[in-house]
Scaffold this active site. Sequence first.
Site, PDB file in Angstrom:
ATOM      1  N   GLY A  28       0.409  -1.177   0.034  1.00  0.00           N
ATOM      2  CA  GLY A  28       0.069  -0.213  -0.116  1.00  0.00           C
ATOM      3  C   GLY A  28       0.726   1.196  -0.032  1.00  0.00           C
ATOM      4  N   ASN A  29       0.330   2.446  -0.210  1.00  0.00           N
ATOM      5  CA  ASN A  29       0.809   3.563  -0.199  1.00  0.00           C
ATOM      6  C   ASN A  29      -0.100   4.685  -0.488  1.00  0.00           C
ATOM      7  OD1 ASN A  29       0.506   3.384  -3.625  1.00  0.00           O
ATOM      8  ND2 ASN A  29       2.012   1.859  -2.873  1.00  0.00           N
ATOM      9  N   GLU A  80       5.411   2.593  -5.993  1.00  0.00           N
ATOM     10  CA  GLU A  80       4.257   3.218  -6.918  1.00  0.00           C
ATOM     11  C   GLU A  80       4.252   4.674  -6.946  1.00  0.00           C
ATOM     12  OE1 GLU A  80       2.433   1.385  -8.480  1.00  0.00           O
ATOM     13  OE2 GLU A  80       2.123  -0.639  -7.586  1.00  0.00           O
ATOM     14  N   HIS A  99      -3.661   3.974  -2.425  1.00  0.00           N
ATOM     15  CA  HIS A  99      -3.636   2.685  -3.335  1.00  0.00           C
ATOM     16  C   HIS A  99      -3.567   1.489  -2.051  1.00  0.00           C
ATOM     17  CE1 HIS A  99      -2.363  -0.614  -5.502  1.00  0.00           C
ATOM     18  NE2 HIS A  99      -1.186  -0.602  -5.203  1.00  0.00           N
ATOM     19  N   HIS A 101      -4.801  -2.645  -0.804  1.00  0.00           N
ATOM     20  CA  HIS A 101      -5.067  -4.093  -1.450  1.00  0.00           C
ATOM     21  C   HIS A 101      -6.327  -4.564  -0.656  1.00  0.00           C
ATOM     22  CE1 HIS A 101      -0.524  -4.521  -2.502  1.00  0.00           C
ATOM     23  NE2 HIS A 101      -1.206  -3.720  -3.276  1.00  0.00           N
ATOM     24  N   HIS A 162      -4.836  -7.086  -8.485  1.00  0.00           N
ATOM     25  CA  HIS A 162      -3.738  -6.240  -7.512  1.00  0.00           C
ATOM     26  C   HIS A 162      -4.427  -5.334  -6.460  1.00  0.00           C
ATOM     27  CE1 HIS A 162      -0.615  -2.759  -7.881  1.00  0.00           C
ATOM     28  NE2 HIS A 162      -0.521  -3.360  -6.643  1.00  0.00           N
TER      29      HIS A 162
END
Length: 233
Positions: A28-29, A80, A99, A101, A162
């Site tokens: 994640g970001n 990312e 972002h 998951h 993704h």
Amino acid sequence: MTEQELREQICLIGQLMHRGHYIDGKAGNISARLDQKRILITPSGLAKGFMSPEQLLIVDLEGTPIEGASNQTSMRPSTELRMHLECYRQRPDVGGVVHAHPVTAIALTIAGLNFTECLIPESVVLLGAVPILAYATPGSDENLEVVGKAIQDNDVLMLSHHGSLTVAKTVWDAYLLLETLEHDACIISKVQELGGVKVILDSSHIEKLLAVRERLGLLKFGDREIFLKTKVN
């Protein structure tokens, strides 16, 4: 918000993402726009649920680290980073990008299910017609290309197999879109367990919901066409 307040908020979002099982490990970001030339972004290689404010990095819109920012020499921006930068380039209105998951939402993309059947009023209003993008290797030029096109007309994207990508005027609102996305995915999954969709909202109800979405300034290109043509087999 001040820079310090924004740093603290991003760390809180990381904690909430970890607790909500929207991310695992170091995945994640999160990023937020500091001004027209700089963004604040999470570093690579850290568990996002356990970050401290000073560990976040500042880069310009070309991805170049800003000299003098704390920890810039010892940490690298998210892998990312380019995807985040593309969102800001394509959408001057975007102030935050998340972002993640999310488990159930990703599972739906693998199962071949979608988010465009009109089942949940809040989903129509808040998320719109969420597209599922064709699979592309994370961090690749191919991924950058498909995201760059889709983010122009959407605040919420699913990256097949993704994860999710949500954008908004603030990073907090981008996080809240993630919560709504996964909540709706859980409902869709439960519906499948109960035998699948039998009834969707009819066109008159959809039009009213889209009118609300438009009044909120959220209506995107293609929302109406996609929702109104959806049928249950």
